[in-house]
Design a protein around this motif. Structure first.
Motif: not given
Lengths: 111, 115
Positions: A10-16, A107-111
Motif C-alpha cells: 500500500f502507498l498513500s502519497i500527496q499529489e506531486g 496507490l492512493a494519490v491525495n490532492p
C-alpha cells in the motif's frame, strides 16, 4: 513455483510526490508486464518489457526491467490523483501460456 | 478495447446452486482466461483455453469447469456454488497480434455473491 513479490503493498502519497513500486522474483522471466486497475474495472495493460536492462517511459511513468530479468520497477514522477489505482506486475515464462501475477500495489494519490 | 464482454455483471445466488458465467469476445483471439480476484490473493487463474474445445487448469480450478464450443465464447461453470466462491471474476484474452508476449486484455468483471 515461480512467484512475483510486489512492494510496497500500500502507498498513500500527496499529489506531486515521486514514488517507486517494485516487482521482484528469484525466477527469470522472458517478459514482464505492468497493469493498472481502477475500482470496479478489469486490469489494463500499461507496458511490456522484454530485454534485461530495458527502460520504457509512458508520460510520467518509467518502467525498468532488471539486467537479469528477475525484477522490475515502476517509477511515477509528480504523481497525480488520476494515478490512483492498483498496480500489478505479471511475468511470462516457460511455454508462455500463463502469466505469474504479483499481488499488487495499491496507490492512493491525495490532492 | 478488445471487445470483451462478461455476463452477468452481478449475480447473487445461494449455496448449492449451479452458476454459469459467460465471456464473449468479438476479435477471434485464440487464448481466453478466467481469473478470480480476492483481497489478499490477487488475481488467480481458474482455467484457460487455447482453442475451441482446448482447455487447461489453472491454480484454483477445483469446483469450476469450463467450456469453449466456439471461438468467441468461454463459459465458466460453478457446479455447486459455495460461499468460498464469492469473488470478482474476470475474463481475459491474449492479444493474438502481440507476438510472443502474453499480453492480456480484460473484461469488466462479474461480481458473484454466494449466500
Amino acid at each position: 513455483t515461480q512467484l512475483l513479490e510486489q512492494s510496497p503493498q500500500f502507498l498513500s502519497i500527496q499529489e506531486g510526490e515521486n514514488l517507486t513500486v517494485y516487482c521482484n522474483s528469484s525466477s527469470v522471466f522472458s517478459s514482464l508486464q505492468w497493469y493498472r486497475q481502477e475500482p470496479g474495472e478489469g486490469p489494463v495493460l500499461l507496458v511490456t518489457v522484454v530485454t534485461g536492462g530495458e527502460v520504457k517511459k509512458l508520460k510520467r511513468l518509467t518502467f525498468q526491467f532488471g539486467d537479469a530479468r528477475k525484477d522490475s520497477s515502476l517509477h511515477i514522477t509528480a504523481a497525480q490523483p488520476g494515478d490512483t489505482g492498483l498496480y500489478l506486475c505479471a511475468g511470462s515464462a516457460g511455454n508462455n501460456r500463463k502469466l505469474i501475477w504479483g499481488l499488487g500495489t495499491s496507490l492512493a494519490v491525495n490532492p | 478495447d478488445a471487445g470483451i464482454t462478461q455476463s452477468p455483471r452481478h449475480k447473487v445466488t445461494e449455496t448449492g446452486t449451479p452458476v454459469t458465467l459467460r465471456c464473449h469476445q468479438t476479435e477471434n483471439h485464440r487464448y481466453m482466461y478466467w481469473y478470480r480476484q480476492d483481497p489478499g490473493h490477487g488475481l488467480r487463474l481458474i482455467h484457460y483455453s487455447y482453442g475451441v474445445k482446448d482447455t487447461d487448469k489453472g491454480e484454483v480450478s477445483d469446483g469450476y469447469s469450463v467450456s469453449r464450443s466456439k471461438t468467441e465464447d468461454f463459459l465458466l461453470t460453478l457446479e455447486s456454488a459455495t460461499s468460498s466462491q464469492t469473488s470478482v471474476y474476470f475474463c481475459a484474452i491474449r492479444e493474438s497480434s502481440g507476438g510472443p508476449y502474453n499480453e492480456q486484455f480484460f473484461g469488466p468483471g462479474t461480481r458473484l455473491t454466494v449466500l
